[in-house]
Design a protein around this motif. Structure first.
Motif, mmCIF file in Angstrom:
data_model
loop_
_atom_site.group_PDB
_atom_site.id
_atom_site.type_symbol
_atom_site.label_atom_id
_atom_site.label_comp_id
_atom_site.label_asym_id
_atom_site.label_seq_id
_atom_site.Cartn_x
_atom_site.Cartn_y
_atom_site.Cartn_z
ATOM 1 N N THR A 731 1.073 -1.407 -0.004
ATOM 2 C CA THR A 731 -0.043 0.033 0.124
ATOM 3 C C THR A 731 0.863 1.211 -0.058
ATOM 4 O OG1 THR A 731 -0.140 0.229 2.444
ATOM 5 C CG2 THR A 731 -1.659 -1.208 1.369
ATOM 6 N N ASP A 732 0.340 2.552 0.015
ATOM 7 C CA ASP A 732 1.036 3.711 0.167
ATOM 8 C C ASP A 732 2.008 3.663 1.196
ATOM 9 O OD1 ASP A 732 0.017 4.470 -2.152
ATOM 10 O OD2 ASP A 732 -1.501 5.570 -1.162
ATOM 11 N N ASP A 733 1.612 2.989 2.553
ATOM 12 C CA ASP A 733 2.096 3.179 3.894
ATOM 13 C C ASP A 733 2.918 2.091 3.994
ATOM 14 O OD1 ASP A 733 1.505 5.562 4.487
ATOM 15 O OD2 ASP A 733 -0.742 4.709 4.852
ATOM 16 N N ILE A 734 2.837 0.680 3.264
ATOM 17 C CA ILE A 734 3.494 -0.584 3.576
ATOM 18 C C ILE A 734 4.034 -1.112 2.375
ATOM 19 C CG2 ILE A 734 3.107 -2.793 4.598
ATOM 20 C CD1 ILE A 734 0.700 -1.853 6.192
ATOM 21 N N LEU A 735 5.339 -1.579 2.343
ATOM 22 C CA LEU A 735 6.113 -2.190 1.258
ATOM 23 C C LEU A 735 6.157 -3.620 1.527
ATOM 24 C CD1 LEU A 735 7.267 -1.983 -1.594
ATOM 25 C CD2 LEU A 735 9.442 -1.226 -0.258
ATOM 26 N N TYR A 736 5.931 -4.678 0.911
ATOM 27 C CA TYR A 736 6.243 -5.854 0.898
ATOM 28 C C TYR A 736 7.523 -5.886 -0.165
ATOM 29 C CZ TYR A 736 2.583 -7.293 3.822
ATOM 30 O OH TYR A 736 1.837 -7.654 5.088
ATOM 31 N N THR A 737 8.509 -6.452 0.084
ATOM 32 C CA THR A 737 9.718 -6.686 -1.044
ATOM 33 C C THR A 737 10.373 -8.017 -0.612
ATOM 34 O OG1 THR A 737 11.457 -5.525 -1.778
ATOM 35 C CG2 THR A 737 11.078 -4.985 0.303
ATOM 36 N N THR A 738 11.101 -8.377 -1.625
ATOM 37 C CA THR A 738 12.029 -9.367 -1.352
ATOM 38 C C THR A 738 13.550 -8.942 -1.369
ATOM 39 O OG1 THR A 738 12.005 -9.761 -3.673
ATOM 40 C CG2 THR A 738 10.653 -11.078 -2.288
ATOM 41 N N ASP A 741 16.178 -2.569 -1.454
ATOM 42 C CA ASP A 741 16.600 -1.815 -2.559
ATOM 43 C C ASP A 741 16.142 -0.250 -2.036
ATOM 44 O OD1 ASP A 741 13.704 -1.845 -2.762
ATOM 45 O OD2 ASP A 741 13.646 -2.597 -4.460
ATOM 46 N N GLU A 742 16.474 0.477 -3.119
ATOM 47 C CA GLU A 742 16.221 2.115 -2.776
ATOM 48 C C GLU A 742 14.727 2.381 -2.442
ATOM 49 O OE1 GLU A 742 18.641 4.198 -2.608
ATOM 50 O OE2 GLU A 742 19.873 2.654 -2.923
ATOM 51 N N LYS A 743 13.898 1.618 -3.019
ATOM 52 C CA LYS A 743 12.405 1.884 -2.442
ATOM 53 C C LYS A 743 12.121 1.563 -0.977
ATOM 54 C CE LYS A 743 7.703 1.098 -4.202
ATOM 55 N NZ LYS A 743 6.874 0.125 -5.288
ATOM 56 N N ALA A 744 12.947 0.446 -0.714
ATOM 57 C CA ALA A 744 12.323 -0.043 0.695
ATOM 58 C C ALA A 744 13.293 1.069 1.657
ATOM 59 C CB ALA A 744 13.237 -1.480 0.993
ATOM 60 N N LYS A 745 14.410 1.647 1.231
ATOM 61 C CA LYS A 745 14.915 2.651 2.082
ATOM 62 C C LYS A 745 14.243 3.615 2.054
ATOM 63 C CE LYS A 745 19.670 0.711 0.816
ATOM 64 N NZ LYS A 745 20.740 0.849 0.190
ATOM 65 N N GLN A 746 13.604 4.273 1.017
ATOM 66 C CA GLN A 746 12.647 5.554 0.939
ATOM 67 C C GLN A 746 11.626 5.286 1.743
ATOM 68 O OE1 GLN A 746 11.088 6.024 -3.079
ATOM 69 N NE2 GLN A 746 10.297 8.183 -2.619
ATOM 70 N N PHE A 747 10.827 4.101 1.768
ATOM 71 C CA PHE A 747 9.799 3.961 2.523
ATOM 72 C C PHE A 747 10.256 4.055 3.994
ATOM 73 C CE2 PHE A 747 7.265 2.856 -0.510
ATOM 74 C CZ PHE A 747 5.682 2.203 -0.138
ATOM 75 N N LEU A 748 11.473 3.826 4.384
ATOM 76 C CA LEU A 748 11.873 3.680 5.868
ATOM 77 C C LEU A 748 12.224 5.044 6.055
ATOM 78 C CD1 LEU A 748 13.854 0.476 5.854
ATOM 79 C CD2 LEU A 748 11.826 0.765 7.255
ATOM 80 N N SER A 749 12.991 5.778 5.196
ATOM 81 C CA SER A 749 13.237 7.188 5.633
ATOM 82 C C SER A 749 12.056 8.074 5.731
ATOM 83 C CB SER A 749 13.999 7.723 4.367
ATOM 84 O OG SER A 749 13.555 7.750 3.211
ATOM 85 N N LYS A 752 7.884 5.279 7.095
ATOM 86 C CA LYS A 752 6.588 3.989 6.777
ATOM 87 C C LYS A 752 7.192 2.534 7.048
ATOM 88 C CE LYS A 752 4.953 6.801 2.944
ATOM 89 N NZ LYS A 752 4.771 6.840 1.317
ATOM 90 N N LYS A 753 6.235 1.794 6.748
ATOM 91 C CA LYS A 753 6.505 0.278 7.200
ATOM 92 C C LYS A 753 7.035 -0.298 6.021
ATOM 93 C CE LYS A 753 2.601 0.768 10.336
ATOM 94 N NZ LYS A 753 1.298 0.104 10.639
ATOM 95 N N LYS A 858 9.735 1.579 10.272
ATOM 96 C CA LYS A 858 9.415 0.335 10.832
ATOM 97 C C LYS A 858 9.789 -0.811 9.998
ATOM 98 C CE LYS A 858 5.967 2.759 13.571
ATOM 99 N NZ LYS A 858 4.296 2.545 13.828
ATOM 100 N N LEU A 859 10.427 -1.999 10.264
ATOM 101 C CA LEU A 859 10.831 -2.872 9.458
ATOM 102 C C LEU A 859 10.478 -4.119 10.345
ATOM 103 C CD1 LEU A 859 12.606 -3.881 7.198
ATOM 104 C CD2 LEU A 859 14.422 -3.969 8.306
#
Length: 909
Positions: A731-738, A741-749, A752-753, A858-859
């Motif tokens: 979702t816009d607030d939660i990223l599921y990823t394997t 990557d940069e997208k995961a880092k962006q969500f955390l910065s 977001k979750k 939050k990870l």
């Protein structure tokens, strides 16, 4: 020495009685327990010094029976051995024991023996200044004849040397000697006495039952040391419960040794011996003889049971019925004393424990127990397999060692052969080398004694004379069962169907994390669990000491689960002769193997009640075959029920019920199978049942129960899960990823979750497995060196996933499709919610799932494959659904912050 086999004329009690002159008291004994003089001799110099020649008095004192460890004699060990318990005071070498003994003048004309019930290894007797006798048996008493060297009416200085060094080049691990289990002690145990007998005496009394004729053949060796012909009467009395029989026979002896055989018909009232009805009889023979004007007496007794053991197609046959052996391996584990008990009480306790846990069998791995063990097994109906102190390369060419084993084998058969519990004999464990010699031993043993079955070696090359085989493998495939599976529709029957009965060798062997509370149990023992102290300190250093008991409980619960699966698989194996679990109690050596449901003291660890264990290990067990443990709720469950019945009777008009309970114990399904007769001495299918799972909308654990006549019950857990069609949707607030990557880092910065589920192939850590380590991780240091998992069951991440604090079969596909993250560089406060238990000699923090703050975000990390065959993995889908609900909730508030460098440290990409 001349031998003569006599033709004897049997006389009933009413027959002719031989007239004998009044005789003196036949056998007299002098108890030698108490205080003895003592000296150590670590330099092995005294035997060649002047002390024996001049009868120098020993300068210290010791009380016998006992061992040097009881008196803190020897080298005070400063070390903390890792691979075994640490002996507090080590001593290996000759030790000298001395007493001045007045030989009664009344013993004139008698044969005089010095008897040690148990010693270790070589005993030598010096009378005054002369060495007069040496005996090096390990498995049987030492009985030294002193007749020619002592004079009744005089006092002699008797000096005994006990040398516990290895007298032959035998394997250092055999359990008669090893420091791994019972220590390599020095001393004398049990009865210590002088015995004086008349010169005509019974040297050996063996009883061979014939159950078809309801008779026994008595084989006696009578020694005549008078140097004259003698004649006499042998009076037999056979006693049992509400039973007595008397018989007499007369004989003449012209030589020094007479071999006497006589068949005694016992009558129709005689009862058979087995595990269910361990009826025992005592035969006593009173010998009254005369020569010229002298008369002599001697008595000898033996306990026996009316039983015959023969080789069947797939099973050991007892009294013409197949038996199935449900046993454990006894490795001489006696840390309380450092040696095998020689008293009835402790062996009685062990036999009762075996019965409590549904077992009927005990293998003595590479050693033979003392007489008390046989007595108590006779009483409680336990079937023994006995081995010599033989292991590994002991069959490689070495004539001195060969001769020792030839003597030892014959001594064991002579000393313990009458005991009905002595069913199986094997030369030793996992032998390699010259199998012509192994065949020689086995063939000779078969020819000597028909009351047992014989085998050359466990788990190695077969020999021609094998009458059974204990192994992990046959020419048809593996018969070992070390661990379970998440289904029960399998067995080892086909692989066991060879030319001799096959017993599964050393089954189980699942490692449990040590229970550090046991350390205090060694306070008054000759050994200490100093390795436990090392393991505990390492756990403390790594910041997890507060989890020690949880690691023990979780890994122990997994072993309970595994052993249920192991035993049931071998009970389902109709053509298996049985199993030998390794083991019911812990093995404190070879790297320390805490594989038992009991600790080394044969005390319960509190992991499972004996009554619960008996549901899957008993003479009669309800069994259920099914294809999986985890289901989608659009599937159905089918179970094929069987009854393992090796009890003493068929089950007539057996009422068979099945029912299903939920987590609250409420019955949600039930039914009956056809009332029917169920045979015994086999495994019998009794019907199948099915039920639909669609009514179970929510994820839940169900328990399937089967009962036979109410008294026999067993149960199995299964899990039902919804399909969870939509999972891992970002979702816009939660990223599921394997990938991190940069997208995961962006969500955390952005605060977001992120739910990171890296593919196992992209994680640097260890392989993940459902099973706990085999045997122990110190001896078998193979990957992944883990001992199960500790689940943080009350964590809200599991709100929609059914679990306990330990893994059960619903975790099978999750853990076998995961990777273990090594977390030693993580903050100490960070605890995984799926925590893998590391080997206790390493104690690193390991995890499959954890949560943390990273920057403003939050990870949650779950190192589980979320792509492979997901349509066939209901448990994994449910876990992901539970994770999804958790991370979307306000409860997802990680408390521990980690650096990004830690995340990168366990990722390959």
């Amino acid at each position: 020495m001349k031998k003569a086999k006599l033709c004897l004329k049997a006389l009933m009690i009413t027959g002719l009685l031989l007239s004998l002159m009044p005789s003196r008291s036949q056998t007299q004994e002098m108890d030698l327990s108490g205080t003895w003089g003592f000296q150590t001799d670590v330099m092995d110099f005294r035997r060649g010094s002047l002390s024996p020649r001049y009868k120098h008095a020993l300068q210290e004192k010791i009380v016998l029976p006992g061992i040097t460890d009881d008196y803190q004699i020897g080298y005070k060990v400063p070390y903390r051995y890792i691979d075994r318990l640490t002996r507090k005071y080590e001593y290996m070498g000759p030790a000298w024991y001395q007493r001045d003994i007045a030989i009664p003048k009344e013993w004139k004309g008698k044969r005089i023996f010095m008897y040690f019930e148990r010693t270790h290894w070589l005993s030598s007797i010096f009378v005054d200044t002369k060495e007069v006798s040496r005996i090096d048996y390990i498995s049987v008493p030492h009985n030294h004849e002193l007749t020619e060297f002592v004079t009744p009416g005089q006092t002699h200085r008797i000096t005994v040397s006990i040398d516990n060094r290895y007298q032959y080049n035998t394997h250092k691990w055999d359990h008669a000697h090893t420091e791994f289990t019972q220590i390599n002690w020095n001393g004398i145990l049990g009865a210590i006495k002088l015995v004086a007998v008349d010169p005509v005496y019974i040297d050996d009394l063996q009883v061979y039952p014939d159950i078809a004729e309801k008779s026994v053949k008595v084989k006696m060796q009578i020694r005549n040391r008078t140097n004259k012909p003698v004649e006499g009467i042998a009076s037999f009395t056979i006693n049992g419960v509400n039973y007595q029989l008397n018989k007499k026979l007369d004989f003449k002896i012209k030589d020094t040794l007479a071999l006497v055989e006589e068949t005694i018909v016992l009558g129709k009232e005689v009862k058979l011996w087995d595990e269910f009805n361990p009826n025992l009889y005592t035969i006593q023979c009173k010998l009254n003889t005369k020569s010229d004007k002298a008369s002599y007496q001697h008595e000898k007794a033996a306990t026996f049971g009316m039983r015959e053991v023969t080789q069947g197609k797939n099973h050991v046959m007892l009294n013409n019925r197949p038996i199935h052996l449900r046993g454990t391996v006894e490795n001489a584990v006696f840390p309380k004393t450092g040696h095998a008990p020689v008293d009835d009480a402790e062996w009685e306790r062990i036999m009762k424990i075996l019965k409590d846990y549904g077992m009927n069998h005990l293998l003595f791995h590479s050693w033979c127990p003392p007489e008390a063990a046989f007595r108590m097994a006779d009483k409680y109906g336990i079937y023994f397999e006995v081995e010599m102190p033989m292991w590994g390369k002991d069959a490689e060419p070495d004539e001195a060692r060969y001769n020792f084993f030839r003597r030892e084998m014959r001594a064991i058969l002579k000393e313990y052969g009458n005991h009905p519990s002595f069913v199986l004999y094997c030369n030793g464990n996992e032998i390699t080398g010259n199998f012509d010699f192994i065949e020689e031993l086995t063939a000779d043993a078969k020819a000597l004694d028909s009351r047992h079955l014989f085998s050359g070696s466990t788990a190695r090359t077969r020999v021609k004379s094998d009458q059974y085989y204990v192994s992990q493998q046959t020419n048809k495939g593996p018969v070992k069962v070390y661990e379970g599976l998440p289904n029960t529709n399998w067995d080892r029957s086909k692989e066991s169907d060879v030319d001799v009965p096959v017993i599964s060798h050393e089954s189980g062997q699942r490692c449990i994390y040590p229970d550090f509370r046991e350390i205090k149990k060694y306070d008054k023992s000759p050994v200490e669990a100093r390795n436990f102290e090392v393991f505990r300190e390492l756990l403390d250093k790594n910041g997890m000491l507060d989890q020690a008991h949880d690691f023990f409980r979780a890994s122990g619960a997994l072993t309970v689960l595994e052993y249920k699966a192991v035993t049931e698989a071998l009970l389902r194996s109709a053509k298996s002769a049985g199993f030998q679990l390794l083991s019911l109690n812990d093995f404190p050596g070879q790297g320390y193997a805490p594989v038992g449901l009991l600790d080394p003291f044969w005390d319960s660890k509190g992991l499972v009640a004996a009554e619960k264990f008996r549901e899957s290990c008993a003479p009669t067990v309800a069994l259920l075959r099914y294809t999986q443990s985890s289901y989608f709720n659009n599937e159905s469950f089918t179970g094929n029920a069987e009854v393992y019945n090796f009890s003493n009777a068929p089950l007539k008009n057996a009422r068979i019920k099945w029912w299903v309970t939920n987590a609250h114990g409420k019955i949600v399904k039930k039914g009956n199978l056809k009332t029917q007769d169920i045979g015994n001495d086999g495994v019998f299918p009794i019907g199948s049942f099915s039920f639909d799972l669609k009514e179970f909308a929510a994820a839940q654990q169900l328990t399937v129960h089967v009962s036979v006549n109410e008294q026999v019950q067993n149960s199995w857990n299964i899990w039902v899960f919804p399909k969870n069609e939509t999972i891992m949707q970002s979702t816009d607030d939660i990223l599921y990823t394997t990938t991190y990557d940069e997208k995961a880092k962006q969500f955390l910065s952005q605060g977001k979750k992120v739910v990171l589920c890296p593919l196992p192939s992209n994680v640097k850590g260890r392989a993940s497995t459902f099973h706990n380590h085999f045997w122990n991780p110190i001896m078998f240091a193979w990957a992944p060196m883990t001992i199960g998992a500790l689940i943080k069951e009350d964590h809200p991440v599991f709100n929609r996933f059914v679990t306990s604090y330990h893994t059960d079969w619903q975790w099978w596909d999750i853990l076998n499709n995961a990777k273990v993250i090594e977390m030693k560089n993580a903050p100490k406060q960070l605890r995984p919610f799926i925590q893998i238990i590391d080997a206790y000699d390493n104690n690193e923090k390991l995890g499959v799932g954890f949560e943390a703050k990273i920057g403003n975000g939050k990870l949650l990390v779950l190192a589980v494959d979320t792509q492979k065959d997901m349509s066939k993995r209901p448990a994994t889908r449910q876990l992901l659904a539970s994770v999804d609900e958790y991370v979307k909730s306000t409860q997802f508030e990680p408390q521990v912050t980690v650096e990004e460098s830690f995340i990168r440290s366990f990722l390959l990409k």
